[in-house]
Design a protein around this motif. Structure first.
Motif, mmCIF file in Angstrom:
data_model
loop_
_atom_site.group_PDB
_atom_site.id
_atom_site.type_symbol
_atom_site.label_atom_id
_atom_site.label_comp_id
_atom_site.label_asym_id
_atom_site.label_seq_id
_atom_site.Cartn_x
_atom_site.Cartn_y
_atom_site.Cartn_z
ATOM 1 N N ALA A 1 -16.289 3.803 31.506
ATOM 2 C CA ALA A 1 -15.632 3.809 30.209
ATOM 3 C C ALA A 1 -16.589 3.320 29.126
ATOM 4 C CB ALA A 1 -14.379 2.941 30.246
ATOM 5 N N ALA A 2 -17.393 2.328 29.427
ATOM 6 C CA ALA A 2 -18.319 1.773 28.447
ATOM 7 C C ALA A 2 -19.420 2.770 28.097
ATOM 8 C CB ALA A 2 -18.919 0.476 28.971
ATOM 9 N N GLN A 3 -19.770 3.688 29.010
ATOM 10 C CA GLN A 3 -20.831 4.655 28.735
ATOM 11 C C GLN A 3 -20.514 5.528 27.530
ATOM 12 O OE1 GLN A 3 -21.273 6.834 32.452
ATOM 13 N NE2 GLN A 3 -23.362 6.053 32.552
ATOM 14 N N ILE A 4 -19.281 5.923 27.356
ATOM 15 C CA ILE A 4 -18.910 6.833 26.281
ATOM 16 C C ILE A 4 -18.717 6.102 24.955
ATOM 17 C CG2 ILE A 4 -16.419 6.806 26.729
ATOM 18 C CD1 ILE A 4 -18.524 9.873 25.752
ATOM 19 N N ASP A 5 -18.475 4.802 24.996
ATOM 20 C CA ASP A 5 -18.136 4.044 23.785
ATOM 21 C C ASP A 5 -19.072 4.267 22.593
ATOM 22 O OD1 ASP A 5 -15.887 3.091 25.010
ATOM 23 O OD2 ASP A 5 -16.643 1.062 25.319
ATOM 24 N N PRO A 6 -20.393 4.255 22.743
ATOM 25 C CA PRO A 6 -21.259 4.442 21.568
ATOM 26 C C PRO A 6 -21.125 5.817 20.913
ATOM 27 C CG PRO A 6 -22.517 3.557 23.419
ATOM 28 C CD PRO A 6 -21.164 3.937 23.939
ATOM 29 N N PHE A 7 -20.597 6.796 21.644
ATOM 30 C CA PHE A 7 -20.478 8.164 21.132
ATOM 31 C C PHE A 7 -19.132 8.432 20.465
ATOM 32 C CE2 PHE A 7 -23.455 8.217 24.664
ATOM 33 C CZ PHE A 7 -24.545 8.877 24.104
ATOM 34 N N LEU A 8 -18.177 7.514 20.616
ATOM 35 C CA LEU A 8 -16.840 7.738 20.075
ATOM 36 C C LEU A 8 -16.874 7.750 18.558
ATOM 37 C CD1 LEU A 8 -14.759 5.424 22.449
ATOM 38 C CD2 LEU A 8 -15.148 7.886 22.654
ATOM 39 N N GLY A 9 -16.078 8.639 17.968
ATOM 40 C CA GLY A 9 -15.967 8.686 16.519
ATOM 41 C C GLY A 9 -15.952 10.108 15.997
ATOM 42 N N ALA A 10 -16.046 10.212 14.670
ATOM 43 C CA ALA A 10 -16.072 11.501 13.984
ATOM 44 C C ALA A 10 -17.416 11.637 13.277
ATOM 45 C CB ALA A 10 -14.925 11.586 12.978
ATOM 46 N N PHE A 11 -18.006 12.840 13.355
ATOM 47 C CA PHE A 11 -19.340 13.089 12.823
ATOM 48 C C PHE A 11 -19.359 14.436 12.116
ATOM 49 C CE2 PHE A 11 -19.462 10.649 16.702
ATOM 50 C CZ PHE A 11 -20.300 9.591 16.415
ATOM 51 N N GLU A 12 -20.163 14.542 11.043
ATOM 52 C CA GLU A 12 -20.285 15.808 10.311
ATOM 53 C C GLU A 12 -21.730 16.034 9.909
ATOM 54 O OE1 GLU A 12 -17.670 15.782 6.942
ATOM 55 O OE2 GLU A 12 -15.873 15.815 8.178
ATOM 56 N N GLY A 13 -22.094 17.305 9.802
ATOM 57 C CA GLY A 13 -23.441 17.661 9.368
ATOM 58 C C GLY A 13 -23.492 19.127 9.013
ATOM 59 N N GLU A 14 -24.690 19.594 8.669
ATOM 60 C CA GLU A 14 -24.870 20.997 8.342
ATOM 61 C C GLU A 14 -26.265 21.433 8.787
ATOM 62 O OE1 GLU A 14 -26.071 18.254 5.509
ATOM 63 O OE2 GLU A 14 -23.963 18.795 5.599
ATOM 64 N N THR A 15 -26.402 22.749 8.929
ATOM 65 C CA THR A 15 -27.680 23.324 9.323
ATOM 66 C C THR A 15 -27.730 24.757 8.822
ATOM 67 O OG1 THR A 15 -29.220 23.598 11.179
ATOM 68 C CG2 THR A 15 -26.918 24.196 11.580
ATOM 69 N N GLU A 16 -28.925 25.350 8.843
ATOM 70 C CA GLU A 16 -29.105 26.759 8.510
ATOM 71 C C GLU A 16 -29.629 27.479 9.736
ATOM 72 O OE1 GLU A 16 -31.760 27.161 5.197
ATOM 73 O OE2 GLU A 16 -30.188 26.671 3.756
ATOM 74 N N ILE A 17 -29.122 28.696 9.942
ATOM 75 C CA ILE A 17 -29.647 29.524 11.024
ATOM 76 C C ILE A 17 -29.971 30.899 10.457
ATOM 77 C CG2 ILE A 17 -28.393 28.321 12.841
ATOM 78 C CD1 ILE A 17 -26.505 30.762 12.942
ATOM 79 N N THR A 18 -30.901 31.566 11.083
ATOM 80 C CA THR A 18 -31.279 32.903 10.656
ATOM 81 C C THR A 18 -30.822 33.888 11.717
ATOM 82 O OG1 THR A 18 -33.214 32.017 9.531
ATOM 83 C CG2 THR A 18 -33.198 34.382 9.960
ATOM 84 N N VAL A 19 -30.047 34.887 11.279
ATOM 85 C CA VAL A 19 -29.589 35.959 12.149
ATOM 86 C C VAL A 19 -30.078 37.258 11.518
ATOM 87 C CG1 VAL A 19 -27.599 37.119 13.168
ATOM 88 C CG2 VAL A 19 -27.570 34.631 12.872
ATOM 89 N N GLY A 20 -31.078 37.861 12.146
ATOM 90 C CA GLY A 20 -31.692 39.044 11.546
ATOM 91 C C GLY A 20 -32.384 38.642 10.261
ATOM 92 N N ASP A 21 -31.998 39.291 9.153
ATOM 93 C CA ASP A 21 -32.569 38.969 7.840
ATOM 94 C C ASP A 21 -31.700 38.007 7.051
ATOM 95 O OD1 ASP A 21 -34.675 40.679 8.329
ATOM 96 O OD2 ASP A 21 -33.682 42.415 7.419
ATOM 97 N N GLU A 22 -30.552 37.634 7.615
ATOM 98 C CA GLU A 22 -29.581 36.805 6.892
ATOM 99 C C GLU A 22 -29.704 35.330 7.272
ATOM 100 O OE1 GLU A 22 -24.827 37.155 5.808
ATOM 101 O OE2 GLU A 22 -25.534 37.994 7.695
ATOM 102 N N VAL A 23 -29.719 34.456 6.256
ATOM 103 C CA VAL A 23 -29.720 33.008 6.477
ATOM 104 C C VAL A 23 -28.284 32.520 6.309
ATOM 105 C CG1 VAL A 23 -30.564 30.778 5.657
ATOM 106 C CG2 VAL A 23 -32.082 32.768 5.638
ATOM 107 N N LEU A 24 -27.778 31.870 7.356
ATOM 108 C CA LEU A 24 -26.395 31.420 7.347
ATOM 109 C C LEU A 24 -26.336 29.904 7.277
ATOM 110 C CD1 LEU A 24 -25.066 33.647 10.274
ATOM 111 C CD2 LEU A 24 -24.987 34.151 7.830
ATOM 112 N N GLN A 25 -25.434 29.408 6.443
ATOM 113 C CA GLN A 25 -25.188 27.966 6.339
ATOM 114 C C GLN A 25 -24.054 27.621 7.295
ATOM 115 O OE1 GLN A 25 -26.759 25.655 4.349
ATOM 116 N NE2 GLN A 25 -25.529 24.075 5.265
#
Length: 189
Positions: free
Chosen positions: A33-57
């Motif tokens: 049970a203690a192993q998971i404790d540091p990972f508990l919570g809510a997290f948000e972020g963003e990234t960009e990926i390229t699919v073909g010629d299109e850059v997606l947010q």
């Protein structure tokens, strides 16, 4: 009424033996049970990926909550904003329960005939999902087997970082990395 009485020198030894057994039985569960404790919570972020010629947010969010059985529930959402202004959102939620192997969790995505939560069957076209906690990284792996027998593995590595989690996602098809995405997911709670 008859009472059984232990000699004074046996009673403390017996009590110590019983307490030792209780500790031995409970410590592995407390450790899991203690192993998971540091990972508990809510997290948000963003990234960009390229699919073909299109850059997606992509906007990313992850919530990790404890579960009653020393496991945890992982939910993640990916929202993709295309250049044309359209967006697409996907959300997944998976419960994980501890296995007999330290730091490894099986997914609990369906209930078997006996009421036990079990993983899905990759040979039926369903993803086989498991998680591992190793040092400061929570990794989730998904194995897919397509109708021709080829496979795809998706890896989500979430490593503890100052202010949140470093995410590294990899998609591997038949042994070749076909996509890799990284992002910082900032703690929201």
């Amino acid at each position: 009424m008859m009472y059984f009485r232990l000699p004074h020198r046996v009673a403390p030894a017996l009590l110590l033996a019983v307490l030792t057994c209780v500790c031995i039985v409970l410590l592995p569960a407390a450790g899991r049970a203690a192993q998971i404790d540091p990972f508990l919570g809510a997290f948000e972020g963003e990234t960009e990926i390229t699919v073909g010629d299109e850059v997606l947010q992509r906007d990313l969010s992850v919530t990790i909550q404890p579960a009653d059985d020393d496991g945890f529930v992982l939910s993640w959402t990916t929202a993709t904003l295309r250049e044309d202004g359209q967006s697409k959102e996907k959300t997944y939620t998976i419960a994980f329960v501890p296995t007999a192997r330290e730091g490894i969790y099986q997914s609990a995505m369906k209930t078997n005939l006996f009421g036990k939560a079990t993983p899905l069957d990759p040979l039926q076209g369903e993803p086989f999902v498991w998680a591992r906690i190793e040092d400061d990284t929570l990794s989730v792996f998904s194995l897919f087997i397509d109708p021709t027998g080829d496979y795809e593995v998706q890896e989500y590595h979430r490593t503890l970082a100052e202010g949140g989690l470093d995410l590294l996602f990899r998609r591997i098809r038949d042994g070749e990395v076909s996509r890799e995405i990284s992002a910082l997911l900032r703690r929201q709670d």
